[in-house]
Scaffold this motif. Structure first.
Motif, PDB file in Angstrom:
ATOM      1  N   TYR A 146      -3.832  -9.413  -8.599  1.00  0.00           N
ATOM      2  CA  TYR A 146      -3.478  -9.443  -7.178  1.00  0.00           C
ATOM      3  C   TYR A 146      -3.890 -10.770  -6.550  1.00  0.00           C
ATOM      4  CZ  TYR A 146      -3.197  -7.984  -2.285  1.00  0.00           C
ATOM      5  OH  TYR A 146      -2.882  -7.898  -0.948  1.00  0.00           O
ATOM      6  N   TYR A 147      -5.047 -11.280  -6.974  1.00  0.00           N
ATOM      7  CA  TYR A 147      -5.544 -12.532  -6.391  1.00  0.00           C
ATOM      8  C   TYR A 147      -5.168 -13.756  -7.231  1.00  0.00           C
ATOM      9  CZ  TYR A 147      -8.152  -9.670  -3.116  1.00  0.00           C
ATOM     10  OH  TYR A 147      -8.498  -8.778  -2.128  1.00  0.00           O
ATOM     11  N   ASP A 148      -4.083 -13.638  -7.991  1.00  0.00           N
ATOM     12  CA  ASP A 148      -3.530 -14.825  -8.657  1.00  0.00           C
ATOM     13  C   ASP A 148      -3.206 -15.847  -7.569  1.00  0.00           C
ATOM     14  OD1 ASP A 148      -1.585 -16.692  -9.776  1.00  0.00           O
ATOM     15  OD2 ASP A 148      -1.434 -15.324 -11.475  1.00  0.00           O
ATOM     16  N   PRO A 149      -3.718 -17.067  -7.673  1.00  0.00           N
ATOM     17  CA  PRO A 149      -3.544 -18.041  -6.580  1.00  0.00           C
ATOM     18  C   PRO A 149      -2.094 -18.333  -6.245  1.00  0.00           C
ATOM     19  CG  PRO A 149      -4.502 -19.069  -8.554  1.00  0.00           C
ATOM     20  CD  PRO A 149      -4.537 -17.600  -8.770  1.00  0.00           C
ATOM     21  N   ARG A 150      -1.180 -18.047  -7.156  1.00  0.00           N
ATOM     22  CA  ARG A 150       0.231 -18.319  -6.876  1.00  0.00           C
ATOM     23  C   ARG A 150       0.821 -17.355  -5.853  1.00  0.00           C
ATOM     24  NH1 ARG A 150       2.161 -18.325 -13.057  1.00  0.00           N
ATOM     25  NH2 ARG A 150       0.650 -16.609 -13.023  1.00  0.00           N
ATOM     26  N   PHE A 151       0.194 -16.185  -5.640  1.00  0.00           N
ATOM     27  CA  PHE A 151       0.708 -15.229  -4.653  1.00  0.00           C
ATOM     28  C   PHE A 151       0.236 -15.540  -3.237  1.00  0.00           C
ATOM     29  CE2 PHE A 151       1.074 -12.415  -8.458  1.00  0.00           C
ATOM     30  CZ  PHE A 151       2.436 -12.157  -8.354  1.00  0.00           C
ATOM     31  N   HIS A 152      -0.925 -16.174  -3.097  1.00  0.00           N
ATOM     32  CA  HIS A 152      -1.469 -16.530  -1.780  1.00  0.00           C
ATOM     33  C   HIS A 152      -1.685 -15.291  -0.907  1.00  0.00           C
ATOM     34  CE1 HIS A 152      -0.903 -20.949  -2.253  1.00  0.00           C
ATOM     35  NE2 HIS A 152       0.093 -20.559  -3.046  1.00  0.00           N
ATOM     36  N   PHE A 153      -2.135 -14.196  -1.511  1.00  0.00           N
ATOM     37  CA  PHE A 153      -2.437 -13.002  -0.729  1.00  0.00           C
ATOM     38  C   PHE A 153      -3.743 -13.199   0.026  1.00  0.00           C
ATOM     39  CE2 PHE A 153       0.129 -10.401  -3.946  1.00  0.00           C
ATOM     40  CZ  PHE A 153       1.235 -10.356  -3.106  1.00  0.00           C
ATOM     41  N   CYS A 154      -3.913 -12.393   1.079  1.00  0.00           N
ATOM     42  CA  CYS A 154      -5.120 -12.480   1.899  1.00  0.00           C
ATOM     43  C   CYS A 154      -6.332 -12.012   1.095  1.00  0.00           C
ATOM     44  CB  CYS A 154      -4.964 -11.613   3.144  1.00  0.00           C
ATOM     45  SG  CYS A 154      -3.499 -12.010   4.134  1.00  0.00           S
ATOM     46  N   GLN A 155      -7.468 -12.702   1.287  1.00  0.00           N
ATOM     47  CA  GLN A 155      -8.681 -12.375   0.544  1.00  0.00           C
ATOM     48  C   GLN A 155      -9.784 -11.954   1.515  1.00  0.00           C
ATOM     49  OE1 GLN A 155      -9.938 -15.415  -2.175  1.00  0.00           O
ATOM     50  NE2 GLN A 155      -7.899 -15.689  -3.071  1.00  0.00           N
ATOM     51  N   PRO A 156     -10.768 -11.175   1.025  1.00  0.00           N
ATOM     52  CA  PRO A 156     -11.917 -10.830   1.878  1.00  0.00           C
ATOM     53  C   PRO A 156     -12.679 -12.085   2.290  1.00  0.00           C
ATOM     54  CG  PRO A 156     -11.840  -9.447  -0.098  1.00  0.00           C
ATOM     55  CD  PRO A 156     -10.834 -10.544  -0.298  1.00  0.00           C
ATOM     56  N   GLU A 157     -13.415 -11.984   3.377  1.00  0.00           N
ATOM     57  CA  GLU A 157     -14.135 -13.146   3.885  1.00  0.00           C
ATOM     58  C   GLU A 157     -15.147 -13.686   2.884  1.00  0.00           C
ATOM     59  OE1 GLU A 157     -15.892 -12.177   7.596  1.00  0.00           O
ATOM     60  OE2 GLU A 157     -13.977 -11.941   8.650  1.00  0.00           O
ATOM     61  N   ASP A 158     -15.823 -12.795   2.170  1.00  0.00           N
ATOM     62  CA  ASP A 158     -16.819 -13.238   1.196  1.00  0.00           C
ATOM     63  C   ASP A 158     -16.234 -13.374  -0.208  1.00  0.00           C
ATOM     64  OD1 ASP A 158     -16.355 -10.569   0.976  1.00  0.00           O
ATOM     65  OD2 ASP A 158     -18.451  -9.981   0.701  1.00  0.00           O
ATOM     66  N   GLY A 159     -14.917 -13.396  -0.298  1.00  0.00           N
ATOM     67  CA  GLY A 159     -14.265 -13.581  -1.590  1.00  0.00           C
ATOM     68  C   GLY A 159     -14.054 -12.266  -2.325  1.00  0.00           C
ATOM     69  N   PRO A 160     -13.069 -12.220  -3.193  1.00  0.00           N
ATOM     70  CA  PRO A 160     -12.794 -10.982  -3.946  1.00  0.00           C
ATOM     71  C   PRO A 160     -13.890 -10.684  -4.960  1.00  0.00           C
ATOM     72  CG  PRO A 160     -11.381 -12.766  -4.709  1.00  0.00           C
ATOM     73  CD  PRO A 160     -12.095 -13.296  -3.515  1.00  0.00           C
ATOM     74  N   LYS A 161     -14.203  -9.407  -5.104  1.00  0.00           N
ATOM     75  CA  LYS A 161     -15.214  -8.964  -6.061  1.00  0.00           C
ATOM     76  C   LYS A 161     -14.596  -7.899  -6.957  1.00  0.00           C
ATOM     77  CE  LYS A 161     -19.056  -9.836  -2.879  1.00  0.00           C
ATOM     78  NZ  LYS A 161     -20.192  -9.239  -2.112  1.00  0.00           N
ATOM     79  N   GLN A 162     -14.674  -8.126  -8.259  1.00  0.00           N
ATOM     80  CA  GLN A 162     -14.082  -7.180  -9.197  1.00  0.00           C
ATOM     81  C   GLN A 162     -14.958  -5.939  -9.323  1.00  0.00           C
ATOM     82  OE1 GLN A 162     -12.989  -8.888 -12.937  1.00  0.00           O
ATOM     83  NE2 GLN A 162     -11.898  -7.058 -13.654  1.00  0.00           N
ATOM     84  N   GLN A 163     -14.298  -4.784  -9.384  1.00  0.00           N
ATOM     85  CA  GLN A 163     -15.004  -3.513  -9.503  1.00  0.00           C
ATOM     86  C   GLN A 163     -15.242  -3.187 -10.978  1.00  0.00           C
ATOM     87  OE1 GLN A 163     -15.870  -2.070  -6.397  1.00  0.00           O
ATOM     88  NE2 GLN A 163     -15.050  -4.108  -5.880  1.00  0.00           N
ATOM     89  N   SER A 164     -16.308  -2.443 -11.250  1.00  0.00           N
ATOM     90  CA  SER A 164     -16.594  -2.055 -12.624  1.00  0.00           C
ATOM     91  C   SER A 164     -15.531  -1.084 -13.123  1.00  0.00           C
ATOM     92  CB  SER A 164     -17.979  -1.401 -12.709  1.00  0.00           C
ATOM     93  OG  SER A 164     -18.037  -0.253 -11.875  1.00  0.00           O
ATOM     94  N   GLU A 165     -15.142  -1.234 -14.379  1.00  0.00           N
ATOM     95  CA  GLU A 165     -14.080  -0.414 -14.958  1.00  0.00           C
ATOM     96  C   GLU A 165     -14.488   0.019 -16.359  1.00  0.00           C
ATOM     97  OE1 GLU A 165     -10.244  -2.527 -14.577  1.00  0.00           O
ATOM     98  OE2 GLU A 165     -11.374  -3.915 -13.318  1.00  0.00           O
ATOM     99  N   SER A 166     -13.840   1.082 -16.828  1.00  0.00           N
ATOM    100  CA  SER A 166     -14.100   1.569 -18.184  1.00  0.00           C
ATOM    101  C   SER A 166     -13.403   0.667 -19.199  1.00  0.00           C
ATOM    102  CB  SER A 166     -13.595   3.002 -18.341  1.00  0.00           C
ATOM    103  OG  SER A 166     -12.178   3.037 -18.232  1.00  0.00           O
ATOM    104  N   LEU A 167     -13.803   0.810 -20.452  1.00  0.00           N
ATOM    105  CA  LEU A 167     -13.201   0.015 -21.523  1.00  0.00           C
ATOM    106  C   LEU A 167     -11.697   0.265 -21.600  1.00  0.00           C
ATOM    107  CD1 LEU A 167     -13.403  -1.796 -24.033  1.00  0.00           C
ATOM    108  CD2 LEU A 167     -13.915   0.272 -25.368  1.00  0.00           C
ATOM    109  N   GLY A 168     -11.293   1.531 -21.534  1.00  0.00           N
ATOM    110  CA  GLY A 168      -9.870   1.842 -21.613  1.00  0.00           C
ATOM    111  C   GLY A 168      -9.099   1.279 -20.448  1.00  0.00           C
ATOM    112  N   SER A 169      -9.688   1.301 -19.269  1.00  0.00           N
ATOM    113  CA  SER A 169      -9.027   0.756 -18.085  1.00  0.00           C
ATOM    114  C   SER A 169      -8.769  -0.738 -18.245  1.00  0.00           C
ATOM    115  CB  SER A 169      -9.886   1.012 -16.848  1.00  0.00           C
ATOM    116  OG  SER A 169      -9.259   0.530 -15.681  1.00  0.00           O
TER     117      SER A 169
END
Length: 627
Positions: A65-88
């Motif tokens: 989603y935050y691929d720089p080519r899309f130029h989508f809006c980002q949170p003020e403190d920058g995007p933070k990735q959420q923890s995910e399972s191995l399969g995810s």
């Protein structure tokens, strides 16, 4: 009696499907819901952008989603990735926080998300191409994916179709820059509320900003992103909260709509008819032909009217002769048994509800874990088959049983991963995850496989009921339909025929990024596949033995295993009829993953066919008297 028992078990499984397929989604104890009160922040997360379509898919690549080519809006403190399972992670999920601000019960109208700077020419072209390829955004609120209302064309029922279109393509690409978010909630006593539905629709608006606030007019012209480097995008969103009678425990029901369930039933009935037909054929052979053969073979030699040896008894001195390349055969059969155990237990867990779609990536995680654990089965079966065939290179057998299939899979996935990295796709598995998977394999799978091989070689050799002659018997010329290639391809049609309709739904789920939840159907189709592979190989093995052809080992494996080749051919047909891919990367990825699936299917079905044939031969030759 055995045939009646098998028929009874088939009917029981069929009745079980009625209960499974009609059961609503449920949650296991211990999966706690989130309770919100008014004005409490409800986070909205963003996932990867995936290609979607109701007709022909144009790409198989996913993007962050935050691929720089899309130029989508980002949170003020920058995007933070959420923890995910191995399969995810392996399935391509990349979940981040977002700048959307949602508060329970608080409606918002035309709230400014952000205004981008001028989008460069190359990036604007990239976005417009993704709109043309019908890409969709994926939001997640309280574990539920954002969806839009869709209608089943056959039944007229409405259901939640996951994803929000990046834009509309009506000749020229229009970027959706306004999101209407409707959150459905169920209210509980004590002013507690639970999220039970997330509906989001995107629209394209040429929004202007006056006095620092956006002017939202739904009647404004659509916003078209110019490819001259001058376009600035104003992103806005609205939020509405709607009370719902849907309880939290059944909130997935709208998402798990089975499109045209009659086709699933047709698939299941078709598979069961094939099994019943084969069961009848095998039963006729076992109860009539074999019984008659064994009676004649065991007749008292003093009787003058007794015929000399004929039919399959003629090859009793060669039928258990070691096949060519016993090392490779034993390792492939062992790997196939590993896959059978993995698939069976995974489906059992899924049918019992342990792998609910609310646990993102749980299915893939469980499959990886079971695959690693059942390396012990691969080593044990491989050692037993290799020792039975007189193999002496036991060290090499242990090594290949532990490394051959995992090595092929990891090498292929690593090669395809480079294509994903080259295309900057979010589907590329991170280096750390690859190291973790390799570590799990080395620390869990390899020792368990070696342990299984150790116990396999420690056990006594599988003894055959008849002795093997020193000089091989000459095989007479066979009719065309009993020669290796024709018989293999004819026999494999039936196992493939029992699964090809369900295979269509599975492929739709994989490539169109839809939730597959026909687990009850899939479980029964898997059982039918196992029975079909066993009965087809036994049937053809009997015909070959009656023609004095005792080379059954590889033929039994290949007859059932060729179903994997039909799966690959079906994937090729699917590519040309359901996909509209015109990029080399997507084509390589599609056929690469399809090839892996076909290989796994071949090993699984081939091992079932070989073991079924081995047990059949052990039984019938133990029933005759041989000098």
């Amino acid at each position: 009696m055995k045939l009646l028992t098998k028929a009874g078990s088939t009917v029981s499984l069929f009745l079980l499907a009625l209960g499974i397929s009609q059961t609503s989604a449920f949650y296991l104890p211990g999966v706690a819901p989130n309770d919100y009160t008014d004005n409490v922040h409800v986070p909205l997360y963003v996932n990867t952008l995936t290609p979607t379509s109701n007709q022909q898919l144009k790409s198989v690549l996913a993007f962050d989603y935050y691929d720089p080519r899309f130029h989508f809006c980002q949170p003020e403190d920058g995007p933070k990735q959420q923890s995910e399972s191995l399969g995810s992670i392996l399935f391509g999920d990349r979940i981040f926080n977002s700048p959307f601000e949602l508060f329970m019960g608080k409606n918002e109208q035309c709230k400014l998300l952000c205004k981008t700077s001028a989008i460069p020419e190359d990036d604007a072209k990239f976005i417009n191409e993704r709109i043309a390829d019908t890409y969709a955004l994926n939001f997640v609120v309280d574990g539920l994916p954002a969806a839009h209302i869709a209608k089943d064309e056959r039944t007229g029922d409405e259901y939640y179709n996951i994803g929000i279109r990046l834009g509309e393509n009506d000749g020229t690409a229009a970027l959706n820059n306004h999101y209407s978010i409707n959150i459905e909630y169920h209210e509980l006593p004590g002013n507690k509320k639970r999220v039970v539905g997330v509906l989001v629709s995107g629209s394209s608006r040429n929004t202007q900003i006056k006095d620092g606030k956006p002017v939202c007019d739904p009647n404004t012209p659509a916003f078209h992103l110019k490819e001259d480097g001058s376009s600035e995008v104003v992103y806005t969103y609205s939020v509405s909260w709607t009370p719902s009678s849907t309880v939290w425990a059944t909130r997935w029901d709208n998402y798990l709509h089975v499109v045209d369930p009659s086709i699933h039933w047709f698939s299941l009935v078709n598979s069961i008819v094939i099994v019943l037909f084969l069961t009848g054929m095998v039963g006729m052979i076992l109860l009539r032909a074999l019984h008659k053969d064994i009676s004649r073979y065991n007749a008292v030699e003093a009787q003058e009217d007794v015929q000399e040896d004929y039919g399959w008894k003629l090859v009793h001195g060669d039928v258990f002769r070691a096949p060519a390349r016993p090392m490779l055969l034993s390792v492939m059969v062992g790997s196939g048994c590993q896959l059978v155990a993995m698939a069976a237990l995974t489906l059992v867990f899924a049918v019992l509800g342990f792998l609910s779609p609310s646990n993102r990536g749980a299915l893939a995680t469980v499959m990886v874990i079971f695959f690693m654990i059942f390396g012990s089965i691969s080593g044990f079966v491989s050692a037993r088959i290799y020792k039975m065939n007189g193999g002496e290179q036991w060290k090499l057998n242990i090594l290949l049983a532990a490394t051959m299939l995992p090595g092929i899979l990891m090498t292929t996935f690593s090669g395809l991963n480079f294509f994903l990295i080259g295309s900057k796709s979010s589907g590329a598995v991170p280096f750390g995850t690859m190291v973790a998977v390799i570590g799990i394999w080395l620390l869990i799978s390899v020792p368990l496989s070696a342990m299984g091989s150790y116990f396999g070689f420690r056990k006594g050799k599988i003894e055959h009921p008849v002795r093997t002659n020193q000089i091989p018997r000459q095989v007479p010329d066979q009719p065309f339909y009993l020669r290796p290639l024709p018989s293999i391809f004819m026999g494999a049609i039936l196992p493939f025929g029992s699964i090809f309709l369900e295979l269509y739904f599975i492929m739709n789920s994989i490539w169109f990024h839809r939730i597959y939840y026909g687990i009850g159907f899939l479980f029964l189709v898997f059982v039918v596949l196992i029975l079909t592979c066993s009965e087809v190989t036994i049937l053809l093995c009997y015909f070959h033995l009656c023609s004095e052809d005792y080379h059954w080992s590889w033929r039994a494996f290949m007859t059932a295993g060729a179903a994997g080749l039909y799966v690959f051919l079906y994937s090729t047909l699917y590519y040309f009829t359901k996909l509209d891919i015109n990029s080399i990367t997507s084509t390589v990825l599609y056929f690469g993953y399809s090839g892996i699936i076909s290989l796994l299917c071949s090993l699984l079905t081939g091992s079932v066919g070989y073991l079924a044939c081995l047990v059949f031969l052990q039984k019938i030759f133990a029933s005759i008297k041989v000098d």
